[in-house]
Design an enzyme around this catalytic site. Structure first.
Site, PDB file in Angstrom:
ATOM      1  N   SER A 159      22.126  -3.673 -58.180  1.00 17.76           N
ATOM      2  CA  SER A 159      23.247  -3.761 -57.244  1.00 17.76           C
ATOM      3  C   SER A 159      23.017  -2.845 -56.040  1.00 17.76           C
ATOM      4  O   SER A 159      22.034  -3.006 -55.319  1.00 17.76           O
ATOM      5  CB  SER A 159      24.550  -3.439 -57.978  1.00 17.76           C
ATOM      6  OG  SER A 159      25.669  -3.846 -57.263  1.00 17.76           O
ATOM      7  N   GLU A 253      27.007 -15.238 -60.012  1.00 20.03           N
ATOM      8  CA  GLU A 253      27.508 -14.116 -59.220  1.00 20.03           C
ATOM      9  C   GLU A 253      27.426 -14.381 -57.723  1.00 20.03           C
ATOM     10  O   GLU A 253      26.572 -15.125 -57.245  1.00 20.03           O
ATOM     11  CB  GLU A 253      26.748 -12.836 -59.562  1.00 20.03           C
ATOM     12  CG  GLU A 253      25.267 -12.851 -59.195  1.00 20.03           C
ATOM     13  CD  GLU A 253      24.643 -11.464 -59.302  1.00 20.03           C
ATOM     14  OE1 GLU A 253      25.198 -10.532 -58.697  1.00 20.03           O
ATOM     15  OE2 GLU A 253      23.622 -11.342 -60.005  1.00 20.03           O
ATOM     16  N   HIS A 283      26.864 -10.651 -62.742  1.00 22.53           N
ATOM     17  CA  HIS A 283      26.280  -9.540 -61.998  1.00 22.53           C
ATOM     18  C   HIS A 283      25.678  -8.501 -62.952  1.00 22.53           C
ATOM     19  O   HIS A 283      26.346  -8.025 -63.873  1.00 22.53           O
ATOM     20  CB  HIS A 283      27.375  -8.902 -61.140  1.00 22.53           C
ATOM     21  CG  HIS A 283      26.901  -7.835 -60.217  1.00 22.53           C
ATOM     22  ND1 HIS A 283      25.956  -8.045 -59.240  1.00 22.53           N
ATOM     23  CD2 HIS A 283      27.257  -6.528 -60.110  1.00 22.53           C
ATOM     24  CE1 HIS A 283      25.759  -6.931 -58.572  1.00 22.53           C
ATOM     25  NE2 HIS A 283      26.527  -5.983 -59.090  1.00 22.53           N
TER      26      HIS A 283
END
Length: 310
Positions: A159, A253, A283
């Site tokens: 991320s 996602e 995610h």
């Protein structure tokens, strides 16, 4: 072939059930949690608890504090090599997580590669804004570079940690420094304006979080920063010698489009970039092995990629 298809269908069914659960629990919650001190503290506890429950550290792992920079050394079971290291950059919007919360991932990356992992504890928003986290990551890399031979540092992150990993590599290349040997990125953030995520959301709803909620969280870090800054835009224009990259993202996602566009940006710069969009996944599903049947196989692919690059 029939048995393989059955296993695959079972995995997709389990992923679908997990996504449905997230859609009626996590997504409504992330939509209403305020972006203030109380909201951030609540979110930190929520995410830490979820990761501990759904992706706990491997038993038999060793964790030791580092000296000189904030962070920790992690060795998964059977990780005995000392000739290289994985620098792992945790995600969660520059505001929520830590090296401790991500021990489920770092112990598995260490065990899968056979290498020690160093996980820095970079400063978090909202108290510390751009470029504090990126500066701390650079300090951690320079600290490791004094301890390992050139080209013996591998980079991984999820991320926002993926965003930090690419920014670090671009910095090093522009300065003529030795870059990491390879990068493995899980659901990396590419577009910090979240225009790509919003466009993706109009086509397919993310079961965990909305683009607006993501933007509010990351905005705690990027507030007052110029969105055109090359360190936020991750422009690879004019950069050569980018190391091999593996990018993984979930098909469910909203950052899947970020993964695709980041791969295009790096390929335009001449990088050997493998893109792995795993159908039905959320995610950073690699961090949730008790929830996602695809977490283990995907992480094994990423560890093999890093191991071969070392």
């Amino acid at each position: 072939m029939r048995m393989q298809n059955g296993l695959r269908n079972a995995r997709l069914s389990r992923s679908g059930a997990a996504a449905a659960l997230a859609a009626i629990t996590l997504r409504p919650l992330t939509a209403v949690v305020p972006s203030n001190r109380a909201g951030v503290l609540f979110s930190r506890r929520l995410v830490a608890g979820g990761l501990a429950l759904l992706g706990p550290p491997l038993r038999g792992s060793r964790v030791e504090p580092a000296g000189g920079v904030r962070g920790e050394w992690v060795r998964g079971p059977g990780a005995e090599r000392d000739d290289a290291v994985v620098l792992y950059l945790h995600g969660s919007g520059y505001a929520l997580c830590s090296a401790r919360t991500h021990r489920g991932l770092t112990t598995r990356v260490s065990a899968g590669t056979g290498l020690p992992v160093f996980a820095p504890d970079y400063r978090l928003a909202p108290r510390h804004r751009f470029p504090c986290a990126a500066d701390d990551v650079r300090a951690a890399y320079d600290w490791l570079a004094d301890r390992f031979a050139p080209g013996r540092i591998l980079l991984a992150g999820d991320s926002a940690g993926g965003h930090l990993a690419v920014d670090l590599t671009l910095q090093l290349l522009r300065e003529g420094r030795v870059a990491p040997a390879a990068l493995a990125l899980f659901s990396p953030l590419f577009d910090a304006t979240f225009a790509l995520a919003a466009a993706r959301e109009r086509m397919q709803r993310d079961s965990m979080i909305s683009a607006a909620a993501m933007a509010r969280l990351v905005g705690l870090y990027t507030r007052d920063a110029d969105p055109r800054s090359p360190r936020l835009r991750l422009s690879a224009a004019g950069v050569t010698g980018f190391p091999p990259v593996l990018i993984q993202a979930g098909g469910r996602e909203i950052l899947a489009t970020d993964a695709v566009e980041l791969a295009r940006e790096l390929r335009r710069a001449g990088a050997d970039c493998e893109l792995d969009i795993v159908a039905g996944q959320m995610h950073v599903f690699q961090a949730l092995p008790r929830l996602s049947a695809e977490a283990g196989p995907a992480l094994a692919r990423a560890c093999r990629f890093l191991r071969e690059a070392s």
